[in-house]
Design a protein around this motif. Structure first.
Motif, PDB file in Angstrom:
ATOM      1  N   ALA A  59       0.856  -1.497   0.340  1.00 38.26           N
ATOM      2  CA  ALA A  59      -0.283  -0.062  -0.315  1.00 38.26           C
ATOM      3  C   ALA A  59       0.958   0.996   0.540  1.00 38.26           C
ATOM      4  O   ALA A  59       0.958   1.314   0.778  1.00 38.26           O
ATOM      5  N   LYS A  60       0.967   2.289  -1.277  1.00 37.89           N
ATOM      6  CA  LYS A  60       2.101   2.964  -1.439  1.00 37.89           C
ATOM      7  C   LYS A  60       1.137   4.583  -0.577  1.00 37.89           C
ATOM      8  O   LYS A  60      -0.376   4.280  -1.508  1.00 37.89           O
ATOM      9  N   VAL A  61       1.369   4.755  -0.141  1.00 39.02           N
ATOM     10  CA  VAL A  61       0.528   5.735   0.724  1.00 39.02           C
ATOM     11  C   VAL A  61       0.856   7.469   0.539  1.00 39.02           C
ATOM     12  O   VAL A  61       0.360   7.961   0.136  1.00 39.02           O
ATOM     13  N   LEU A  62       2.486   7.782   0.245  1.00 38.63           N
ATOM     14  CA  LEU A  62       3.431   9.231  -0.114  1.00 38.63           C
ATOM     15  C   LEU A  62       3.521   8.513  -1.232  1.00 38.63           C
ATOM     16  O   LEU A  62       4.572   8.267  -1.576  1.00 38.63           O
ATOM     17  N   SER A  63       2.944   9.933  -2.048  1.00 38.11           N
ATOM     18  CA  SER A  63       3.535  10.026  -3.079  1.00 38.11           C
ATOM     19  C   SER A  63       4.398  11.115  -3.702  1.00 38.11           C
ATOM     20  O   SER A  63       3.558  12.235  -3.531  1.00 38.11           O
ATOM     21  N   ASP A  64       6.096  10.782  -3.029  1.00 42.30           N
ATOM     22  CA  ASP A  64       6.948  11.899  -3.805  1.00 42.30           C
ATOM     23  C   ASP A  64       5.841  14.138  -2.830  1.00 42.30           C
ATOM     24  O   ASP A  64       6.436  15.171  -3.334  1.00 42.30           O
ATOM     25  N   LEU A  65       6.405  14.009  -1.569  1.00 45.41           N
ATOM     26  CA  LEU A  65       5.417  14.459  -0.809  1.00 45.41           C
ATOM     27  C   LEU A  65       7.035  15.514   0.185  1.00 45.41           C
ATOM     28  O   LEU A  65       8.287  14.460   0.768  1.00 45.41           O
ATOM     29  N   SER A  66       6.694  16.698  -0.015  1.00 44.14           N
ATOM     30  CA  SER A  66       7.732  17.577  -0.474  1.00 44.14           C
ATOM     31  C   SER A  66       7.149  18.350   0.873  1.00 44.14           C
ATOM     32  O   SER A  66       6.422  19.008   1.142  1.00 44.14           O
ATOM     33  N   LEU A  67       8.015  19.280   2.254  1.00 44.67           N
ATOM     34  CA  LEU A  67       7.844  19.651   3.145  1.00 44.67           C
ATOM     35  C   LEU A  67       8.493  20.316   2.825  1.00 44.67           C
ATOM     36  O   LEU A  67       9.542  20.363   4.633  1.00 44.67           O
ATOM     37  N   GLN A  68       9.041  22.032   3.636  1.00 43.13           N
ATOM     38  CA  GLN A  68       9.656  22.578   4.309  1.00 43.13           C
ATOM     39  C   GLN A  68       9.458  23.631   5.393  1.00 43.13           C
ATOM     40  O   GLN A  68       8.382  23.932   4.890  1.00 43.13           O
ATOM     41  N   VAL A  69       9.963  23.634   6.392  1.00 48.14           N
ATOM     42  CA  VAL A  69       9.683  24.979   7.768  1.00 48.14           C
ATOM     43  C   VAL A  69      10.376  24.791   7.944  1.00 48.14           C
ATOM     44  O   VAL A  69      11.690  24.571   8.333  1.00 48.14           O
ATOM     45  N   ALA A  70      10.777  26.453   7.974  1.00 51.01           N
ATOM     46  CA  ALA A  70      11.826  27.234   8.740  1.00 51.01           C
ATOM     47  C   ALA A  70      11.633  27.195  10.117  1.00 51.01           C
ATOM     48  O   ALA A  70      10.630  27.261  11.267  1.00 51.01           O
ATOM     49  N   PRO A  71      12.843  27.380  10.636  1.00 46.24           N
ATOM     50  CA  PRO A  71      12.338  27.561  12.501  1.00 46.24           C
ATOM     51  C   PRO A  71      12.080  29.447  12.903  1.00 46.24           C
ATOM     52  O   PRO A  71      12.239  30.164  12.236  1.00 46.24           O
TER      53      PRO A  71
END
Ligand SMILES: Nc1ncnc2c1ncn2[C@@H]1O[C@H](COP(=O)(O)OP(=O)(O)O)[C@@H](O)[C@H]1O
Ligand SMILES: [Mg+2]
Length: 238
Positions: free
Chosen positions: A27-39
């Motif tokens: 079961a593939k759940v995440l596909s090419d997930l990107s997330l950037q969060v700065a301090p």
């Protein structure tokens, strides 16, 4: 407390997850997930049940294996680091079940991480009066203050909280959200929060992401999402 009050820091010093693919067996759940969060930045992760929010946080924390993609914190590549090593590198998460020990007192929880209730009470004053209480005897809101407080006292580079106010009253949720906003405003931590009270979280977060079927379908300033409530609901259903 103000939405987007703090100028966010250098994104390279915060959390940078890129191209994550993950799932459970076939079961593939995440596909090419990107997330950037700065301090200094607080990001809300939104999406309906089953969208992949928990899987995304677990993959970043190293608790769900990834097929591809990278996870960096403060510029350090943690893609192959164990969950414990990620915590040591400042990547701290609060799971949706809070991860507490019902038979231990509030004070015992904080001593386990080399801290004290007093330190957490700077953010959540109610904890000061609960030091000797067994966590199992605390209310849901108090338990979540313990769980989030335990993350905060580690002075993390990244703090991720899954389902911050699941099962809690709106006023209790607001206090917890204010605590996370204060942590972000202190400037050292990138804050990621999965939250069902959409309006409440977007009122204090800098940015919101919508996850749908394991992808980020919207990534916008919180105010823009709030101003487009209709589109946001459509994104949920989409
Ligand atoms: N341990 C697991 N084993 C198999 N499938 C899972 C497991 N956990 C979650 N899933 C599936 O992964 C998908 C995403 O779930 P989840 O990440 O929990 O979403 P959310 O947190 O957004 O509700 C769902 O289809 C869910 O059924
Ligand atoms: Mg979830």
């Amino acid at each position: 407390m103000s939405a987007g009050g703090a100028a966010a820091g250098d994104i390279a010093q915060g959390l940078a997850a890129e191209g994550l693919c993950a799932g459970y067996g076939d079961a593939k759940v995440l596909s090419d997930l990107s997330l950037q969060v700065a301090p200094g930045e607080m990001v809300a992760v939104l999406g309906r049940n089953g969208a992949g929010k928990t899987t995304a946080l677990m993959a970043i924390a190293g608790l769900v294996p990834t097929d591809s993609g990278t996870v960096r914190v403060g510029g350090a590549d943690l893609t192959r680091a164990s969950p414990g090593a990620r915590v040591g590198a400042g990547l701290v998460s609060v799971p949706d079940d809070r991860g507490l020990f019902p038979s231990l007192s509030v004070a015992e929880h904080f001593s386990l991480v080399g801290s004290s209730v007093d330190e957490a009470a700077e953010t959540f004053p109610a904890l000061a009066g609960l030091a000797g209480r067994r966590v199992g005897a605390c209310s849901g809101g108090e338990q979540q203050q313990v769980a989030v407080g335990l993350g905060m006292v580690r002075r993390p580079k990244v703090l991720m909280v899954d389902e911050l106010s699941m099962g809690l009253a709106p006023q209790v949720a607001a206090e917890l959200l204010a605590g996370l906003r204060a942590l972000a405003d202190a400037g050292e931590t990138a804050v990621v929060v999965v939250e069902q009270f959409v309006d409440a979280v977007l009122a204090v977060a800098d940015r919101g992401l919508v996850l749908s079927e394991g992808r980020v379908t919207r990534d916008e300033p919180a105010a823009a999402l709030l101003a487009d409530r209709g589109g946001l609901e459509a994104a949920y259903l989409g």
